[in-house]
Motif scaffolding. Sequence first.
Motif, PDB file in Angstrom:
ATOM      1  N   ASP A 132       0.819  -1.214   0.000  1.00 50.37           N
ATOM      2  CA  ASP A 132       0.000   0.000   0.000  1.00 50.37           C
ATOM      3  C   ASP A 132       0.849   1.258   0.000  1.00 50.37           C
ATOM      4  O   ASP A 132       2.012   1.227   0.378  1.00 50.37           O
ATOM      5  CB  ASP A 132      -0.886   0.033   1.258  1.00 50.37           C
ATOM      6  N   GLU A 135      -2.705   7.979   0.183  1.00 53.07           N
ATOM      7  CA  GLU A 135      -3.565   8.619  -0.822  1.00 53.07           C
ATOM      8  C   GLU A 135      -3.232  10.103  -0.969  1.00 53.07           C
ATOM      9  O   GLU A 135      -3.516  10.697  -1.996  1.00 53.07           O
ATOM     10  CB  GLU A 135      -5.040   8.429  -0.447  1.00 53.07           C
ATOM     11  N   THR A 180      -2.047   5.090  -8.973  1.00 53.86           N
ATOM     12  CA  THR A 180      -1.349   4.247  -7.987  1.00 53.86           C
ATOM     13  C   THR A 180       0.106   4.002  -8.389  1.00 53.86           C
ATOM     14  O   THR A 180       0.834   3.328  -7.664  1.00 53.86           O
ATOM     15  CB  THR A 180      -2.064   2.886  -7.823  1.00 53.86           C
ATOM     16  N   GLY A 201      -5.834   0.530  -4.768  1.00 49.92           N
ATOM     17  CA  GLY A 201      -6.343   1.596  -3.910  1.00 49.92           C
ATOM     18  C   GLY A 201      -7.026   2.697  -4.687  1.00 49.92           C
ATOM     19  O   GLY A 201      -7.174   2.627  -5.905  1.00 49.92           O
ATOM     20  N   ARG A 202      -7.434   3.716  -3.944  1.00 45.86           N
ATOM     21  CA  ARG A 202      -8.195   4.819  -4.535  1.00 45.86           C
ATOM     22  C   ARG A 202      -7.277   5.826  -5.221  1.00 45.86           C
ATOM     23  O   ARG A 202      -6.175   6.085  -4.742  1.00 45.86           O
ATOM     24  CB  ARG A 202      -8.955   5.572  -3.444  1.00 45.86           C
ATOM     25  N   HIS A 218     -10.786   3.235  -8.304  1.00 46.86           N
ATOM     26  CA  HIS A 218      -9.723   2.362  -7.799  1.00 46.86           C
ATOM     27  C   HIS A 218      -8.860   1.824  -8.938  1.00 46.86           C
ATOM     28  O   HIS A 218      -9.371   1.533 -10.019  1.00 46.86           O
ATOM     29  CB  HIS A 218     -10.323   1.171  -7.044  1.00 46.86           C
TER      30      HIS A 218
END
Length: 339
Positions: A132, A135, A180, A201-202, A218
């Motif tokens: 991860d 954001e 991302t 992820g967003r 996403h």
Amino acid sequence: MDALAQIDAFEAAALAAIAACGDDAALEQVRIEYLGARSGQLKELQAILGKVPKEEKPAVGKRFNEVKTAVTAALDAAKGKAGGSTPVVAAGPGVDYTLPGVRPALGKRHPLMQTIAEFKDIMGRFGFTACDGPEIEDERHNFEALNIPEVHPARDPLDNFYLATARHGSGAARLMRSQTSTVQIRVMESSRPPIRVVSVGRVYRPDEIDATHHCMFHQMEGLMVGTDVTMAQLKTTLRLFAQAYLGADVTVRFRPSFFPFTEPSVEVDMSMDAAGTRWLEIGGAGMVDPNVLRAVGYDPDEFTGFAFGLGVERFAMRRYGVPDIRLFTENDVRFLRQF
Ligand code: PHE
């Protein structure tokens, strides 16, 4: 024995009998014996009431009522506690214990979260570890290290959600990440090849919102870096992924394209019918640009890599036949309940 003494004796006997009961059936016997409307002891006591002298009547009547209430209450309380056959719902007309129960509504994982879990699971089987990144990003990770220079149109403030921090003089510019691919940089900065990761992820873009575009959606980013990673491996990985998620009849095709951080770059489509006449774009991909490898301190003569970024919603919409991307964020339970 006068009336008041008789009432006291009745109370003591009744309470003792209630206390001695082990279950509801015994309590019911006690009720009949003491409070029964036809031949209970209370009924006999009532007959005595009628015979007390007039001046004693108010006091005796008051005491009689107190005791009647107390014994009834003690009986009710004991019934709730005693073991046995007391139903949870009060018996009575209109209650049918043979009917099936009412199922409580259970919550579920959001369809996109289910999709993401499945994506990670599939890629995990191909040897890709999930990771991860934040954001809220800085310009180095969203642009500079990805070979997107200051003058590039992708950095236009109108095409990104910049935070107000820089304008207020509190340090470097920050923005909601627009892709991302930021995580590619973060992973390479903190580790050495061989690398095989995905990050789902967003991402945020001030796009016009319609049935297929949203300002938040996403992506699944993939990155593989090693001593001899090839474009053929990239294509195989994407084809196998699409088939694992959507079925063996799906295939992918590459169209030449451009991204600052890959060279060569391709746009990736998946087939929408068996004949291969209809295609839908699912993302971008390519071989990691040597400038990107250099930006994280890798030697481009030693390592090569591929990267891809896929739209998660596109896959979920196809799998479930969802016609409008906005349904995923409207939180209408009639939609969510179906997954
Ligand atoms: N980051 C690109 C986008 O959001 C997709 C991409 C990822 C392209 C990785 C190439 C390599 O459009």
